[in-house]
Design an enzyme around this catalytic site. Structure first.
Site, PDB file in Angstrom:
ATOM      1  N   SER A 266     -35.460 -38.283 -16.919  1.00  0.00           N
ATOM      2  CA  SER A 266     -34.287 -37.509 -16.496  1.00  0.00           C
ATOM      3  C   SER A 266     -34.599 -36.022 -16.485  1.00  0.00           C
ATOM      4  CB  SER A 266     -33.129 -37.772 -17.448  1.00  0.00           C
ATOM      5  OG  SER A 266     -33.414 -37.149 -18.694  1.00  0.00           O
ATOM      6  N   LYS A 267     -33.608 -35.262 -16.063  1.00  0.00           N
ATOM      7  CA  LYS A 267     -33.699 -33.807 -16.020  1.00  0.00           C
ATOM      8  C   LYS A 267     -34.219 -33.237 -17.337  1.00  0.00           C
ATOM      9  CE  LYS A 267     -31.644 -30.648 -13.223  1.00  0.00           C
ATOM     10  NZ  LYS A 267     -30.363 -30.737 -12.707  1.00  0.00           N
ATOM     11  N   ARG A 268     -33.786 -33.854 -18.448  1.00  0.00           N
ATOM     12  CA  ARG A 268     -34.186 -33.362 -19.758  1.00  0.00           C
ATOM     13  C   ARG A 268     -35.711 -33.304 -19.870  1.00  0.00           C
ATOM     14  NH1 ARG A 268     -32.952 -37.225 -23.988  1.00  0.00           N
ATOM     15  NH2 ARG A 268     -35.205 -37.295 -23.929  1.00  0.00           N
ATOM     16  N   SER A 270     -37.815 -32.704 -17.599  1.00  0.00           N
ATOM     17  CA  SER A 270     -38.429 -31.577 -16.909  1.00  0.00           C
ATOM     18  C   SER A 270     -38.249 -30.321 -17.745  1.00  0.00           C
ATOM     19  CB  SER A 270     -37.884 -31.438 -15.492  1.00  0.00           C
ATOM     20  OG  SER A 270     -36.622 -30.872 -15.491  1.00  0.00           O
TER      21      SER A 270
END
Ligand code: GLU
Length: 497
Positions: A266-268, A270
């Site tokens: 998920s975005k986390r 990145s």
């Protein structure tokens, strides 16, 4: 099951433009592409843009850019056209309405007039510990306001008045839906907990489920290859195929891509681990599309051999759905970097230079082709991404604005300034500033001062690059040119004395 032995292979990548293309989406596109090419089939791009509330305009641009960059060319789709145009679901609503009507006529679907509050009240009425959110289905639908519970006249009147309504699929009460998944084998689902799926929303637009099934059928899709997150939707699709009396395509659900820290990527990841989540971020980060695709090919599929580096032709040849795994696969950034390095090392220098030129062009730095090729020659074996040339090797374009402290500490000594002064003088007087002159200059100065060559090389490198490691020093200094080399030597003497 579709008779895949005889029906031509037609697969589709069907993203919804609700955000930028996720790396998992590119893997789905890739597996579809490989499967199509392997079986001499067609690879179709269909834009599933029926959900107005989640539509993001830039998402489609991002998608197109990401696909073009990856090199996965589709045979039918936006821009390319094809026999089943349009390939935008938002332009096909008439078709979905027609087929929703068909299901109403056959008794497989019905109008429902309930408000949100009425549905909520029903769920509260029946909620229990075992079943905290009862479904709108066979056990409750007759107490709701729909064309099954109301009289024909009432229904007609509501429709005539233009009362807001949806169309729902009449999902059978307690049935086991069964289908074969090419990756997972036999999959079964109980219909008991399913809501009677909304097919047409109150704005007359279809939900994903209806549009997806109607299109897969009309576009003669033979295999639906998509992410595991769609597995729970598949029983609804199978029920829809049954209701239409259509043969379902063959399904294959790809394993989730997991974060190294567990959970879905998920975005986390990145933010915290530096793993780009969106495809165009990989491009920005300087990854080569071929390396990324090679990496993705093996993220969920295994060739059954030790081979890791595959050309696209080799992937097409080797790919099969039965070697796609069931369990989630962990994203490994080191592995991707390794792939990227392998690709860079093997890359034709002219191609390397082409790619490097794109990065340079983005910054509008004036530079000749010849010089780019020369830089490429010096760094090709030293970077794991071409973009690093613009960051790690910034000295090719600009004088260093500082000198790495640890390098200064280790390599700059009391004699360095004197050595460099003599070297500068030698360089000023050299008839030509070629590799011989550059090397000879350093050797002569070292000999004259009775020190090892390293005593000269390291400070020169510090002057030129701001640190004491990097490409071969003689070639590097020649490439920088006399004027730049002298300027930088003066600057380092000035600064470090
Ligand atoms: N529109 C869905 C998505 O965004 C497609 C899922 C499918 O392939 O059926 O991924």
């Amino acid at each position: 099951m579709a008779d895949s032995a005889s029906a031509p292979v037609r697969v589709r990548f069907a993203p919804s433009p609700t955000g930028r293309l996720h790396i998992g989406g590119l893997r789905t596109a890739l597996y579809n592409y490989l499967f199509a090419r392997k079986h001499d089939g067609d690879f179709i791009l269909r834009i599933e843009d029926t959900d107005q509330s989640r539509y993001v305009e830039e998402a489609e641009q991002d998608l197109m850019r990401a696909l073009a960059w990856s090199g996965l060319e589709y045979d039918e789709g936006p821009g390319t056209g094809g026999p089943h145009q349009p390939y935008y679901q938002s332009q096909r609503s008439g078709l979905y309405q027609r087929f929703a009507q068909k299901l109403i006529d056959s008794g497989d679907a019905y109008y429902a007039f309930d408000t949100e509050e009425e549905i909520e009240a029903m769920r509260e009425r029946h909620a229990s510990d075992e079943n905290p959110s009862p479904a709108y289905n066979a056990s409750t639908r007759m107490e709701m306001r729909n064309s099954l519970s109301l009289s024909e006249d009432e229904v007609q009147q509501l429709l005539d008045e233009g009362a807001p309504h949806v169309v729902r699929l009449k999902i059978p009460g307690n049935e086991t839906v069964r289908f074969e998944d090419e990756v997972r084998g036999t999959v079964t689902f109980e219909t008991g907990g399913l809501d009677d799926q909304v097919l047409l929303k109150s704005d007359g637009l279809p939900t994903y489920h209806l549009a997806n099934v109607v299109d897969d059928h009309h576009m003669r899709i033979s295999h639906v290859i998509r992410g595991e997150e769609w597995l729970p939707s598949t029983p609804k699709h199978v029920l829809l195929y049954n209701a239409f009396d259509w043969t379902p395509p063959t399904f294959a659900h790809l394993p989730l891509i997991m974060s190294p820290e567990g959970g879905k990527l998920s975005k986390r990841d990145s933010n915290e681990l530096g793993i780009p989540v969106f495809v165009t971020d990989y491009r920005e980060a300087g990854y080569e599309p071929e390396a990324l695709l090679n990496f993705l090919a093996l993220l969920g599929w295994n060739p059954g051999t030790e081979q890791e580096i595959f050309s696209m032709e080799e992937l097409i040849e080797a790919f099969s759905l039965d070697r796609v795994g069931v369990s989630g696969v962990q994203f490994d950034l080191d592995k991707l970097n390794w792939y990227n390095e392998q690709y860079l090392r093997d890359m034709d220098i002219e191609v390397f230079a082409d790619r490097l030129r794109e990065h340079i062009a983005e910054e509008r730095l004036p530079i000749t082709r010849e010089r780019i090729v020369a830089i490429a020659g010096l760094v090709q074996d030293r970077v794991s991404k071409i973009s690093e040339v613009m960051t790690e090797h910034r000295y090719f374009f600009e004088d260093p604005d500082s000198y790495n402290e640890a390098c200064v500490e280790k390599r700059w000594s009391e004699t360095s300034a004197a050595l460099l002064r003599d070297l500068a003088e030698a360089y000023e007087q050299a008839p030509a500033f070629d590799r011989d002159a550059v090397e000879q200059g350093m050797r002569t100065v070292a000999d004259a001062h009775d020190v090892g060559l390293g005593k000269v090389i390291h400070p020169v490198r510090l002057a030129i690059t701001g640190r004491t490691y990097g490409p071969g020093i003689f070639d590097l200094v020649v490439l920088m040119g006399r004027e730049t080399a002298l300027r930088r030597i003066d600057a380092v003497i000035e600064e470090l004395g």
